[in-house]
Design an enzyme around this catalytic site. Structure first.
Site, short mmCIF file in Angstrom:
data_model
loop_
_atom_site.label_atom_id
_atom_site.label_comp_id
_atom_site.label_asym_id
_atom_site.label_seq_id
_atom_site.Cartn_x
_atom_site.Cartn_y
_atom_site.Cartn_z
N SER A 47 3.10 3.98 -10.54
CA SER A 47 3.27 4.58 -9.18
C SER A 47 3.68 6.07 -9.31
O SER A 47 4.88 6.45 -9.90
CB SER A 47 4.28 3.80 -8.54
OG SER A 47 4.91 4.57 -7.24
N SER A 48 3.07 6.99 -8.68
CA SER A 48 3.02 8.38 -9.01
C SER A 48 4.34 8.78 -8.28
O SER A 48 5.45 9.45 -9.00
CB SER A 48 2.12 9.13 -8.43
OG SER A 48 2.34 10.63 -8.30
N ASN A 49 5.02 8.31 -6.94
CA ASN A 49 5.87 8.91 -6.32
C ASN A 49 7.04 8.44 -6.96
O ASN A 49 8.39 8.96 -6.87
CB ASN A 49 5.85 8.73 -4.83
CG ASN A 49 6.35 7.16 -4.55
OD1 ASN A 49 7.26 6.74 -4.17
ND2 ASN A 49 5.00 6.32 -4.33
N HIS A 72 -4.90 4.46 -1.95
CA HIS A 72 -4.93 5.71 -2.46
C HIS A 72 -6.44 6.38 -2.07
O HIS A 72 -6.42 7.61 -2.43
CB HIS A 72 -4.98 5.50 -4.09
CG HIS A 72 -4.10 4.63 -4.55
ND1 HIS A 72 -4.13 3.26 -4.73
CD2 HIS A 72 -2.91 4.85 -4.71
CE1 HIS A 72 -3.20 2.60 -5.03
NE2 HIS A 72 -2.15 3.53 -5.04
N GLU A 113 -5.91 8.64 -6.18
CA GLU A 113 -6.09 9.51 -4.98
C GLU A 113 -6.76 10.70 -5.40
O GLU A 113 -7.56 11.24 -4.57
CB GLU A 113 -4.76 9.81 -4.83
CG GLU A 113 -4.64 10.73 -3.38
CD GLU A 113 -3.41 11.03 -2.78
OE1 GLU A 113 -2.31 10.28 -3.04
OE2 GLU A 113 -3.22 12.14 -2.21
N SER A 159 5.91 2.02 -2.97
CA SER A 159 5.33 0.86 -2.86
C SER A 159 6.46 -0.42 -3.28
O SER A 159 5.83 -1.43 -3.72
CB SER A 159 4.16 0.97 -3.92
OG SER A 159 4.59 1.69 -5.08
FE1 SF4 Z 1 0.86 7.55 2.47
FE2 SF4 Z 1 3.02 6.32 1.73
FE3 SF4 Z 1 1.22 7.26 0.07
FE4 SF4 Z 1 2.77 8.81 1.69
S1 SF4 Z 1 3.41 7.63 -0.38
S2 SF4 Z 1 0.64 9.11 1.48
S3 SF4 Z 1 2.84 7.70 3.28
S4 SF4 Z 1 0.85 5.25 1.20
#
Ligand code: SF4
Length: 320
Positions: A226-228, A78, A130, A270
């Site tokens: 985890s954000s994403n 991050h 981040e 992740s």
């Molecule tokens: Fe990098 Fe993966 Fe985070 Fe995207 S999701 S910024 S590719 S670590």
């Protein structure tokens, strides 16, 4: 009531190039220097990855005071602020930086434009490491924007030199809305040539959009931090499909699947594929007789490792 018939797998899903690289950095540091290897913050936001590395000798810390002088320290994917980098150098720590190169790109942009007198809007989530790392690239001049209300409220010191950057793992749709509002309020807004939301976040959200139309329930494999991963669950829900996040198959609940014939499965950037396969096996045991993989872009992105992690077995010709 419909019985479970099919598992539909999103493509792509799971590990991205930045996560692959970050985990490999810890593994190589353990192999080369031996345990313990210190890691500032969870290397990536996944409970299973962190527990596995902890068992193998990684020690996860939140502050550098917890790291003995002269030890090996790895910064998580991050990224970190300049203050943390300086503190590590002052402490004489041997640092390997696992910051994703796509996060570093944002850091470089912020530092360069700040030197040119720009003030920033950073679209992101307060408290995410981040965001702390990116805000810590400069001494002030960054305004965190989380919502449309923040766009209406923010008061930059001037309006001629304004730029916008974003966290890499946001909702593509929400960010587009906030960007449009910023553009409308600040005519001179400078935007990055290429959006900061990374390819992996974009691809996994696109894949959920395609999958959600074809299933009755979505299961997202990943950890709550985890954000994403959270964005994938929210996206499926927004598309009208019940969606649940699980760290692994043991967290699946029968009541989520009641009446569902087709279950869509995806994973955050992740989350290891073995955990996805564990969920698929459990769904098969519950009656799903078919597994269908959707079409999606093939990701070929690879990031180079930092210097100093070549292993003895790789000899002089190794690339690390
Ligand atoms: Fe990098 Fe993966 Fe985070 Fe995207 S999701 S910024 S590719 S670590």
């Amino acid at each position: 009531m419909a019985a479970l018939q099919e598992v539909v797998l999103a493509e792509p899903r799971g590990f991205c190039a930045g996560v692959d690289r970050a985990i490999e950095i810890v593994e190589r540091a353990l192999a080369k220097f031996g345990a313990p290897v210190y890691v500032r913050h969870e290397i990536v936001h996944n409970r299973h990855v962190v527990e596995d590395l902890r068992r193998r000798g990684a020690v996860f810390v939140e502050t550098l005071e917890e790291v003995p002088t002269g030890a090996v320290l790895i910064f998580s994917a991050h990224g970190v602020s300049r203050a943390v980098q300086q503190q590590a150098a002052q402490r004489g720590l041997r640092v390997f930086d696992a910051t994703c190169p796509l996060v570093t790109k944002v850091h470089v942009e912020v530092a360069k434009l700040r030197r040119e007198g720009y003030e920033f809007f950073l679209i992101g989530h307060a408290g995410h490491p981040e965001v702390e790392g990116t805000m810590g690239q400069v001494d002030g001049g960054i305004h965190l924007i989380e919502t449309l209300q923040d766009v209406a409220r923010v008061q930059p010191a001037q309006t001629e030199r304004l730029a916008v950057v974003t966290q890499t793992t946001l909702s593509v749709d929400d960010t587009a809305e906030i960007l449009a509002a910023l553009r409308q309020r600040f005519a001179a807004l400078r935007e990055p040539k290429q959006q900061d939301i990374c390819y992996a976040t974009q691809n996994r959200q696109d894949a959920v959009k395609l999958m959600a139309r074809q299933v009755d329930v979505v299961v997202v494999v990943g950890s709550p931090s985890s954000s994403n991963t959270n964005r994938l669950r929210e996206l499926a829900q927004r598309l009208g499909v019940p969606a649940y996040m699980v760290d692994d198959a043991s967290e699946l609940r029968d009541e989520w699947l009641a009446g569902a014939a087709r279950v869509g499965v995806t994973a955050g950037a992740s989350a290891p594929e073995t955990l996805v396969q564990g969920v698929v096996q459990r769904l098969k045991a519950l009656g799903a007789s078919a597994v269908r993989r959707l079409e999606g872009p093939v990701e070929t992105m690879r990031f180079p490792l930092p210097k100093g992690l070549k292993l003895a077995a790789e000899g002089a010709a190794g690339s690390a």
